[in-house]
Design an enzyme around this catalytic site. Structure first.
Site, mmCIF file in Angstrom:
data_model
loop_
_atom_site.group_PDB
_atom_site.id
_atom_site.type_symbol
_atom_site.label_atom_id
_atom_site.label_comp_id
_atom_site.label_asym_id
_atom_site.label_seq_id
_atom_site.Cartn_x
_atom_site.Cartn_y
_atom_site.Cartn_z
ATOM 1 N N GLU A 1 -50.811 13.569 11.168
ATOM 2 C CA GLU A 1 -50.516 12.858 12.414
ATOM 3 C C GLU A 1 -51.332 11.580 12.543
ATOM 4 O OE1 GLU A 1 -51.227 15.029 16.084
ATOM 5 O OE2 GLU A 1 -50.106 13.565 17.264
ATOM 6 N N ARG B 1 -60.454 23.451 9.146
ATOM 7 C CA ARG B 1 -60.228 24.484 10.156
ATOM 8 C C ARG B 1 -59.464 25.675 9.582
ATOM 9 N NH1 ARG B 1 -57.612 20.454 14.106
ATOM 10 N NH2 ARG B 1 -58.394 18.723 12.865
HETATM 11 O O1 PRP Z 1 -49.259 18.751 10.461
HETATM 12 P P1 PRP Z 1 -50.160 17.599 10.142
HETATM 13 O O2 PRP Z 1 -49.705 16.311 10.803
HETATM 14 O O3 PRP Z 1 -50.351 17.429 8.670
HETATM 15 O O4 PRP Z 1 -51.586 17.886 10.794
HETATM 16 C C1 PRP Z 1 -52.214 19.138 10.741
HETATM 17 C C2 PRP Z 1 -53.525 19.101 10.020
HETATM 18 O O5 PRP Z 1 -54.445 18.215 10.690
HETATM 19 C C3 PRP Z 1 -55.673 18.900 10.932
HETATM 20 O O6 PRP Z 1 -56.577 18.804 9.877
HETATM 21 P P2 PRP Z 1 -57.475 17.515 9.521
HETATM 22 O O7 PRP Z 1 -56.842 16.817 8.349
HETATM 23 O O8 PRP Z 1 -57.716 16.704 10.746
HETATM 24 O O9 PRP Z 1 -58.789 18.145 8.925
HETATM 25 P P3 PRP Z 1 -60.041 18.967 9.501
HETATM 26 O O10 PRP Z 1 -59.581 20.410 9.616
HETATM 27 O O11 PRP Z 1 -61.044 18.784 8.415
HETATM 28 O O12 PRP Z 1 -60.453 18.397 10.848
HETATM 29 C C4 PRP Z 1 -55.242 20.351 11.094
HETATM 30 O O13 PRP Z 1 -56.327 21.246 10.916
HETATM 31 C C5 PRP Z 1 -54.171 20.486 10.039
HETATM 32 O O14 PRP Z 1 -54.723 20.791 8.751
HETATM 33 N N1 ADE Z 2 -53.099 16.577 17.823
HETATM 34 C C1 ADE Z 2 -53.887 17.202 16.946
HETATM 35 N N2 ADE Z 2 -54.964 17.906 17.370
HETATM 36 C C2 ADE Z 2 -55.766 18.548 16.478
HETATM 37 N N3 ADE Z 2 -55.575 18.513 15.143
HETATM 38 C C3 ADE Z 2 -54.511 17.829 14.687
HETATM 39 N N4 ADE Z 2 -54.045 17.624 13.436
HETATM 40 C C4 ADE Z 2 -52.950 16.844 13.526
HETATM 41 N N5 ADE Z 2 -52.675 16.528 14.800
HETATM 42 C C5 ADE Z 2 -53.636 17.136 15.562
#
Ligand code: PRP
Ligand code: ADE
Length: 180
Positions: free
Chosen positions: A100, A63
């Site tokens: 998370e 994202r």
């Molecule tokens: O603060 P944190 O607990 O580290 O979580 C935040 C991260 O989680 C999500 O990415 P995700 O790893 O789900 O990847 P994606 O964008 O490929 O869905 C979001 O886009 C952040 O990069």
């Molecule tokens: N609650 C949440 N929703 C979307 N993206 C996330 N990445 C980590 N936590 C998330």
């Protein structure tokens, strides 16, 4: 009609128990699909950095690529992809991190930033901060000057902002959701 930050929050969809029970997933696809909200979010992310001569925007897969690409374009900065392991073709620096709802490893090309270049980190959301802290560590490992990090969404109860600030990184966010 002007879009307000509360409209940005309203443009984000919340999905309970995804991808795991107990997590409320904050889904930005609805914001991205709304032309006015997407533009407003990118403008709000960009505005504080106007005139700062930022060299590179670093965005986290996946994202962070969408928002970071738009921010880089608007600031006339380069874009550096920080990818999940195994996707980059050249020599990389790699780090394990937790977020998370899981653990993973991320990588960046080792020549993606020149020592001393001013870099801003961009992602859609900061929760525990595990992803962003890992990204700052990778960037600093190759000599980047990480001047700031910005996110559309902060989940303040998960403490990510504080972790990044403790590393000396300024943090900017647009909307907050309490709880997970
Ligand atoms: O603060 P944190 O607990 O580290 O979580 C935040 C991260 O989680 C999500 O990415 P995700 O790893 O789900 O990847 P994606 O964008 O490929 O869905 C979001 O886009 C952040 O990069
Ligand atoms: N609650 C949440 N929703 C979307 N993206 C996330 N990445 C980590 N936590 C998330």
């Amino acid at each position: 009609m002007k879009t307000h930050l509360s409209d940005l929050a309203d443009a984000i969809r919340s999905i309970p128990d995804y991808p795991k029970p107990g997590i409320i997933f904050r889904d930005i696809t609805t914001l991205l699909g709304n032309a006015r909200a997407f533009r407003r979010a990118v403008d709000e992310l960009v505005n504080p950095y106007a005139g700062m001569k930022i060299d590179k925007i670093a965005g986290m897969e996946a994202r962070g690529f969408i928002l970071g690409g738009a921010v880089a374009h608007q600031l006339s900065a380069g874009f550096v992809p920080i990818r999940k392991k195994g996707k980059l073709p050249y020599e990389t620096v790699r780090i394990a991190y937790s977020l998370e709802y899981g653990i993973d490893e991320m990588e960046m090309h080792k020549d993606a930033v020149q020592p001393g270049e001013k870099v801003i980190l961009v992602d859609d959301l900061i929760a525990t901060g595990g992803t962003a802290v890992g990204a700052v560590q990778l960037l600093r490992q190759i000599g980047a000057d990480v001047v700031s990090a910005c996110f559309v969404i902060d989940l303040p109860d998960l403490g990510g902002r504080k972790k990044l600030e403790a590393l000396g990184v300024e943090v900017r966010t647009l909307v907050e959701f309490s709880g997970h």
